[in-house]
Design an enzyme around this catalytic site. Structure first.
Site, PDB file in Angstrom:
ATOM      1  NE  ARG A  44      -3.207   0.029   2.965  1.00 22.17           N
ATOM      2  CZ  ARG A  44      -3.301   0.419   4.281  1.00 22.17           C
ATOM      3  NH1 ARG A  44      -2.886  -0.493   5.191  1.00 22.17           N
ATOM      4  NH2 ARG A  44      -3.844   1.606   4.668  1.00 22.17           N
ATOM      5  CB  SER A  50      -0.682   4.323   4.019  1.00 20.23           C
ATOM      6  OG  SER A  50       0.072   3.103   4.672  1.00 20.23           O
ATOM      7  CE  LYS A 106      -3.429  -3.136  12.614  1.00 22.01           C
ATOM      8  NZ  LYS A 106      -4.419  -2.559  11.676  1.00 22.01           N
ATOM      9  CG  ASP A 107      -4.762  -4.645   7.709  1.00 20.06           C
ATOM     10  OD1 ASP A 107      -5.513  -4.250   8.541  1.00 20.06           O
ATOM     11  OD2 ASP A 107      -3.742  -3.618   7.133  1.00 20.06           O
ATOM     12  CB  THR A 163      -9.903   4.260  18.634  1.00 23.39           C
ATOM     13  OG1 THR A 163      -9.664   2.970  18.059  1.00 23.39           O
ATOM     14  CG2 THR A 163     -11.286   4.036  19.112  1.00 23.39           C
ATOM     15  NE  ARG A 216      -7.954  -4.532  18.520  1.00 22.09           N
ATOM     16  CZ  ARG A 216      -7.480  -3.765  19.105  1.00 22.09           C
ATOM     17  NH1 ARG A 216      -7.063  -3.841  20.358  1.00 22.09           N
ATOM     18  NH2 ARG A 216      -6.437  -3.086  18.420  1.00 22.09           N
ATOM     19  NE  ARG A 217      -6.115   0.069  18.730  1.00 20.90           N
ATOM     20  CZ  ARG A 217      -5.574   0.488  17.359  1.00 20.90           C
ATOM     21  NH1 ARG A 217      -5.907   1.176  16.415  1.00 20.90           N
ATOM     22  NH2 ARG A 217      -4.190  -0.286  17.116  1.00 20.90           N
ATOM     23  NE  ARG A 268     -10.682   4.382   8.140  1.00 24.29           N
ATOM     24  CZ  ARG A 268     -10.895   3.885   7.069  1.00 24.29           C
ATOM     25  NH1 ARG A 268     -12.080   4.007   6.545  1.00 24.29           N
ATOM     26  NH2 ARG A 268      -9.909   3.896   6.101  1.00 24.29           N
ATOM     27  CG  ASN A 324      -2.142   9.795   7.304  1.00 24.99           C
ATOM     28  OD1 ASN A 324      -2.350  10.701   8.440  1.00 24.99           O
ATOM     29  ND2 ASN A 324      -2.180  10.364   6.190  1.00 24.99           N
ATOM     30  CB  VAL A 325       0.096   7.467  11.778  1.00 26.25           C
ATOM     31  CG1 VAL A 325       0.722   7.669  13.135  1.00 26.25           C
ATOM     32  CG2 VAL A 325      -0.261   5.900  11.840  1.00 26.25           C
ATOM     33  NE  ARG A 365      -6.002   6.641  12.357  1.00 30.07           N
ATOM     34  CZ  ARG A 365      -6.825   5.672  12.676  1.00 30.07           C
ATOM     35  NH1 ARG A 365      -6.746   5.100  13.842  1.00 30.07           N
ATOM     36  NH2 ARG A 365      -7.255   4.817  11.596  1.00 30.07           N
ATOM     37  CB  CYS A 402      -9.664  -8.080  10.518  1.00 26.53           C
ATOM     38  SG  CYS A 402     -10.107  -7.067   8.979  1.00 26.53           S
TER      39      CYS A 402
END
Length: 310
Positions: free
Chosen positions: A10, A12, A80-81, A124, A128-129, A146, A148-149, A152, A240
């Site tokens: 990807r 990103s 995890k994806d 988040t 899950r979180r 939502r 990118n890091v 956020r 997921c």
């Protein structure tokens, strides 16, 4: 062995950081030239919550398609994806040594989760979180997020949010570890199955390449741990994006190395949580995860998951 590898990833910043690190290792171990093939996934294009756009597989489809169309020789994913049911046309060639699987808090005034005042806005994009944050009972206002890091983090340091929760491994790979206020104890928040680990896929019809990549990058302990975690997710029939956490650690047992697996299933509001743990042999990692998932279902996780699907 080819002297040139096309590595699909990807586009990103985090994915490119991960792919670049893998490329360095491949160049060093296999003595090959590595070219990155940058792609945009469905998950990257959409700003909707992950649960609304399908969740499972939305970040890997475009990268996998590059393999299937011979535009790449090898693909790298955040493990995890990956959907828990693998595509028969592809082979999981290697699982490298894992980064830190835990979640991390970034707070604009340096507080920990327990120190945040009730009503604090915490962002988040993970159900899950969010479920586990609510289950803590701190009265936090959990905001769906939502992006990118960097985007956020900007929302935290601009004051729009009081804090965000992100994967620690991602922050480390982006060299943003200094932003972390607290590394969250898995007793408070279990990570996503496979969090912190990478997955390298090749075409199943290229076993020699798969063997070369495995010999260069495989970490058997990480493979066993994430196999157990993903078996939980698969056996639960959850994607997921479901509020399911799992973490396997490898330690010394009476007869040698042993897996210790913890898992939880929660309602999205955190009002109900089912948590169990199990131990087992490394060579039975899938079985350990599968059996623990069945125990979770028997202890109430089935009802929790049914409620989520209504």
């Amino acid at each position: 062995m080819t002297t040139r590898l096309r590595l699909a990833t990807r586009r990103s910043a985090l994915a490119l950081a991960q792919a670049s690190a893998v490329a360095v290792d491949l160049r060093r171990t296999l003595k090959v030239t590595v070219e990155l093939v940058e792609l945009v996934s469905e998950g990257d294009r959409s700003t909707a919550p992950l649960a609304e756009i399908g969740g499972q597989g939305v970040f890997v489809g475009a990268v996998r398609q590059a393999l299937l169309e011979d535009r790449a020789d090898l693909a790298v994913h955040s493990l995890k994806d990956l959907p828990t049911v693998l595509d028969d046309r592809l082979a999981l060639a290697a699982v490298p040594a894992r980064g830190d699987p835990r979640d991390a808090l970034v707070c604009n005034v340096g507080l920990t989760l327990a120190e945040l005042p009730a009503g604090s806005r915490i962002g988040t994009g993970s159900v899950r979180r969010a479920a586990q944050l609510r289950a803590l009972g701190y009265g936090l206002d959990v905001i769906d997020l939502r992006g990118n890091v960097d985007s956020r983090l900007r929302r935290v340091f601009s004051g729009e949010l009081d804090a965000v929760v992100l994967a620690r491994a991602g922050l480390v790979r982006l060299e943003r570890e200094d932003a972390i206020t607290e590394v969250i104890d898995p007793l408070q928040m279990l990570p996503a199955p496979g969090q912190g680990a990478l997955a390298l896929e090749v075409l199943a019809s290229r076993p020699i390449l798969a063997a070369d990549v495995r010999a260069a990058l495989e970490d058997s302990t990480t493979r066993a741990a994430v196999t157990a975690e993903r078996a939980v997710l698969r056996e639960l029939g959850a994607g997921c994006t479901a509020p399911v956490g799992a973490l396997a650690d490898v330690g010394d047992g009476d007869d040698g190395p042993e897996l210790w697996l913890r898992a939880m299933v929660a309602t999205s509001d955190g009002s109900e949580t089912v948590r169990l743990s199990a131990t087992g042999d490394l060579d039975d990692a899938d079985g350990v995860g599968s059996r623990l998932a069945k125990q979770l279902l028997a202890e109430g996780a089935a009802e929790v998951l049914q409620e989520l699907n209504r």
